[in-house]
Enzyme design. Structure first.
Site, PDB file in Angstrom:
ATOM      1  N   PRO A   1       2.684 -17.678  12.246  1.00 15.07           N
ATOM      2  CG  PRO A   1       0.280 -17.194  11.565  1.00 15.07           C
ATOM      3  CD  PRO A   1       1.491 -18.116  11.254  1.00 15.07           C
TER       4      PRO A   1
ATOM      5  CD  GLU B   1      -5.861 -21.391   3.779  1.00 17.60           C
ATOM      6  OE1 GLU B   1      -5.926 -21.091   4.955  1.00 17.60           O
ATOM      7  OE2 GLU B   1      -5.899 -20.559   2.914  1.00 17.60           O
TER       8      GLU B   1
ATOM      9  NE  ARG C   1      17.896  -1.736  12.376  1.00 16.37           N
ATOM     10  CZ  ARG C   1      18.126  -1.515  13.623  1.00 16.37           C
ATOM     11  NH1 ARG C   1      18.189  -1.908  14.673  1.00 16.37           N
ATOM     12  NH2 ARG C   1      18.218   0.072  13.838  1.00 16.37           N
TER      13      ARG C   1
ATOM     14  CG  ASP D   1      17.830   0.609  17.504  1.00 15.50           C
ATOM     15  OD1 ASP D   1      17.452   1.829  17.193  1.00 15.50           O
ATOM     16  OD2 ASP D   1      18.598  -0.191  16.914  1.00 15.50           O
TER      17      ASP D   1
HETATM   18  C1  4GO Z   1       3.955 -15.667   9.707  1.00 11.84           C
HETATM   19  C2  4GO Z   1       3.549 -16.139   8.588  1.00 11.84           C
HETATM   20  C3  4GO Z   1       2.093 -14.306   9.944  1.00 11.84           C
HETATM   21  C4  4GO Z   1       3.422 -14.851  10.442  1.00 11.84           C
HETATM   22  C5  4GO Z   1       2.203 -15.868   8.169  1.00 11.84           C
HETATM   23  C6  4GO Z   1       4.038 -14.277  11.716  1.00 11.84           C
HETATM   24  N1  4GO Z   1       1.521 -14.848   9.043  1.00 11.84           N
HETATM   25  N2  4GO Z   1       3.083 -13.807  12.681  1.00 11.84           N
HETATM   26  N3  4GO Z   1       1.685 -16.583   6.919  1.00 11.84           N
HETATM   27  O1  4GO Z   1       5.153 -14.307  11.879  1.00 11.84           O
HETATM   28  C7  4GO Z   1       1.645 -19.608   6.256  1.00 11.84           C
HETATM   29  C8  4GO Z   1       1.011 -19.087   4.978  1.00 11.84           C
HETATM   30  C9  4GO Z   1       2.115 -18.626   7.130  1.00 11.84           C
HETATM   31  C10 4GO Z   1       1.004 -17.712   5.300  1.00 11.84           C
HETATM   32  C11 4GO Z   1       1.992 -17.492   6.168  1.00 11.84           C
END
Ligand code: 4GO
Length: 248
Positions: free
Chosen positions: A88, A115, A153, A168
């Site tokens: 994230p 985590e 794709r 798309d």
């Molecule tokens: C990627 C990994 C969300 C994304 C994640 C995303 N959550 N928004 N979770 O691309 C480390 C442990 C990251 C869980 C993972």
């Protein structure tokens, strides 16, 4: 294209390797897949790959040594493979980046759990952090599969019809137009007349106008950086005129 995933749950990737257009494309040899399980690279006999965070706090962190060993092995199998970590905290993924990644010969996608991973993996490797959106899921596998699917794709011959990917949303910077199939009438709603007219130029113009309308109302941010063709500019003016004509 050769795709490797570093994951504690290799079986999850069956969703990609065994199903739908991506499964068929793999059977036809358009891409190859291997999973590397960090557990098999653990430096302890019990196969521990996670530990408690320095500084305290909840949850566990994936340890650097087994992850680095998995990365080194993936690199050995594909020296040109681009290394990606799903997170994230990463750069939000766009169609533009997806199409650039589709030009690569190999991808190595690292999937975190718990985590997350020891920061030194990110510091010590040439690794691109990518996010699929501003939300958290419990593992990097689903985000990785979304990225890989989006890339696959775009590879030649993965979709049945070359034109599918070209139609798309986002490909030309606009959202996709509405689609209809039989029956002509469903629950009092009829398929727009123009789509049944057989008039190809009018159909193309209607679809472009619909794309512009949708983008304008749902994702006006996309129009900011959009290079309008003369036809698009004209249609957009008509749409904005139409909307002004609607009394409040
Ligand atoms: C990627 C990994 C969300 C994304 C994640 C995303 N959550 N928004 N979770 O691309 C480390 C442990 C990251 C869980 C993972």
């Amino acid at each position: 294209m050769y795709i490797q995933a570093i994951t504690l749950f290799p079986e999850m990737f069956a969703a990609l390797t065994e199903y739908g257009v991506t499964g068929r494309a793999r059977q036809h040899g358009l891409w190859r897949f291997d999973a590397l399980n960090p557990r098999e690279f653990a430096d302890n006999p019990l196969g521990y790959i996670d530990d408690r965070p320095f500084g305290g706090g909840p949850g566990m962190i994936m340890m650097a040594p087994p992850l680095q060993a998995a990365i080194d092995n993936a690199k050995k199998a594909c020296p040109d493979g681009r290394l990606i970590y799903m997170s994230p905290q990463g750069t939000p993924l766009t169609h533009t980046r997806v199409s650039q990644l589709a030009q690569e010969s190999g991808l190595i996608v690292l999937c975190g759990r718990y985590e997350g991973i020891d920061e030194r993996i990110l510091m010590g490797n040439d690794i691109e952090e990518i996010s699929i959106g501003d939300f958290v899921v419990s593992g990097g596998e689903l985000p990785a599969m979304m990225l890989i699917d989006a890339v696959l794709r775009l590879l030649p011959d993965v979709l049945g019809d070359d034109r599918s990917a070209q139609q798309d949303s986002f490909v030309d910077g606009l959202l996709d137009c509405p689609h209809y199939t039989r029956p002509i009438q469903f629950n009092q709603m009829v398929v727009p007349e123009v789509l049944r007219s057989g008039h190809h130029a009018l159909i193309a113009q209607w679809r472009l106008a619909q794309s512009l309308k949708r983008t304008l109302t749902r994702r006006p941010d996309l129009l900011k950086g959009h290079a309008f063709t003369p036809q698009e500019s004209r249609l957009l003016q008509e749409i904005q005129q139409e909307q002004q004509d609607i009394p409040l």
